[in-house]
Design an enzyme around this catalytic site. Structure first.
Site, PDB file in Angstrom:
ATOM      1  N   HIS A 244      49.792  79.204  72.064  1.00 14.13           N
ATOM      2  CA  HIS A 244      50.896  80.157  72.233  1.00 14.13           C
ATOM      3  C   HIS A 244      51.017  81.133  71.059  1.00 14.13           C
ATOM      4  O   HIS A 244      50.989  82.353  71.235  1.00 14.13           O
ATOM      5  CB  HIS A 244      52.221  79.392  72.376  1.00 14.13           C
ATOM      6  CG  HIS A 244      52.201  78.279  73.373  1.00 14.13           C
ATOM      7  ND1 HIS A 244      52.237  78.482  74.740  1.00 14.13           N
ATOM      8  CD2 HIS A 244      52.148  76.943  73.193  1.00 14.13           C
ATOM      9  CE1 HIS A 244      52.221  77.310  75.365  1.00 14.13           C
ATOM     10  NE2 HIS A 244      52.168  76.353  74.463  1.00 14.13           N
TER      11      HIS A 244
HETATM   12  O1  RIB Z   1      56.722  76.853  73.636  1.00 17.82           O
HETATM   13  C1  RIB Z   1      55.735  77.030  72.657  1.00 17.82           C
HETATM   14  C2  RIB Z   1      56.332  77.304  71.322  1.00 17.82           C
HETATM   15  O2  RIB Z   1      57.114  76.197  70.885  1.00 17.82           O
HETATM   16  C3  RIB Z   1      55.279  77.501  70.217  1.00 17.82           C
HETATM   17  O3  RIB Z   1      55.766  78.380  69.248  1.00 17.82           O
HETATM   18  C4  RIB Z   1      55.143  76.109  69.658  1.00 17.82           C
HETATM   19  O4  RIB Z   1      54.668  76.113  68.313  1.00 17.82           O
HETATM   20  C5  RIB Z   1      56.566  75.643  69.687  1.00 17.82           C
HETATM   21  O5  RIB Z   1      57.226  76.186  68.545  1.00 17.82           O
END
Ligand code: RIB
Ligand code: CA
Length: 314
Positions: A244
């Protein structure tokens, strides 16, 4: 000119890769990292951030510790510190002997954007508590920040609850404050986009073959992520994992990785069980202040190609 960035992170696995990407790629100038709770307690996310930067020889990048709990809903989860000083076991990095800077994260962010001589992009890869704190400290913060990229939210289903994405769920009040504050340019990289930018085991083999500390650590982290997703119920396509936060950072230098549309983002802050849900209004008739560039689609193969090249110094 290299793009100046500050990353706000809750370093866990994908934050670690985002940090290594920003710190390795020569097109980017990583000014600092600020930390917050989220994947782990803020003590641990700070330890992890320092260890990741040291691992790739970027001890020059300062780290500023931030919030240890949400603005309002502190009952979302247990925020007790679990930090023994060692990096989290899922990160292939050693202890850092550095300490974080003494200045609190929000103070650093406000002061830095107040005095910046060149534009700095703010990249929020975690619960938005630090960013909302800056807004409370400096109402003009929205004018000081030329652009903010946020990894968070979802249009078609969350990953923390069926409705909410992890970063927004942790502090929905902070998220609502950020989306309604009137930042000049907000880019929201949603789960919908990150779940189209999947990295496979074969990609990890290619990453590992380039022999840099950043690419080797990235390969090891993503292999663990793939195993975890394959064991989980998230039904991501087998043998792959989204990264992500790295997609959010990559999109700064390669905007064409994302397909964006303009819209308004409203956050559910009251009605359980949908706390933290992001309602994305693509026909927003709402006030211009809420207009966000929303990425719902991403070019997965191009992301993987870029990540592989960038982690070798691009
Ligand atoms: O949903 C994904 C996010 O939540 C990313 O930033 C992961 O590191 C968590 O922080
Ligand atoms: Ca994160």
């Amino acid at each position: 000119m290299r793009k100046k960035v500050i990353l706000d992170v809750d370093t866990g696995a994908d934050d670690a890769i985002a940090i290594m990407l920003a710190a390795t790629c020569r097109e980017m100038d990583l000014v600092a990292c600020t930390t917050v709770y989220g994947n782990r307690h803020v003590d641990q996310t700070t330890t992890n951030t320092l260890a990741v930067l040291d691992h790739i020889g970027r001890q020059d990048v300062p780290v500023f510790k931030g919030a240890d709990r949400p603005l309002v809903k502190t009952n979302n989860m247990d925020y007790a510190s679990d930090n023994d000083g060692a990096p989290s076991s899922n990160l292939p990095v050693k202890w850092s002997h550095r300490q974080e800077d003494r200045q609190p994260a929000a103070d650093f962010l406000v002061e830095t954007f107040r005095t910046a001589k060149e534009p700095i992009s703010l990249v929020a890869l975690a619960p938005l508590t630090n960013i909302a704190t800056c807004l409370a400290m400096e109402p003009k913060f929205t004018e000081l920040v030329p652009d903010i990229v946020i990894m968070g939210g979802a249009h078609n289903g969350g990953n923390m609850t069926p409705a909410a994405e992890f970063n927004i769920w942790h502090d929905p009040d902070a998220a609502e404050a950020v989306f309604s504050a009137g930042f000049k340019t907000i880019t929201l990289v949603t789960l919908d986009a990150t779940h189209q930018a999947l990295v496979a085991r074969a990609d990890c083999d290619r990453l590992a073959s380039s022999k840099t500390a950043a690419s080797q650590a990235t390969a090891a982290i993503i292999r663990q992520l793939i195993n975890a997703y394959d064991r989980s119920e998230e039904q991501i396509s087998t043998g792959t994992a989204p990264v992500h936060d790295a997609l959010a950072v990559a999109s700064l230098l390669r905007p064409n990785l994302l397909r964006k549309c303009q819209g308004a983002v409203n956050v559910e802050t009251l009605a359980s069980p949908n706390i933290g849900q992001t309602t994305i209004d693509l026909k927003c008739k709402g006030a211009a202040a809420r207009t966000v560039e929303i990425a719902l689609n991403a070019d997965g193969p191009e992301f993987v190609r870029y990540l592989t090249v960038a982690l070798t110094g691009c």
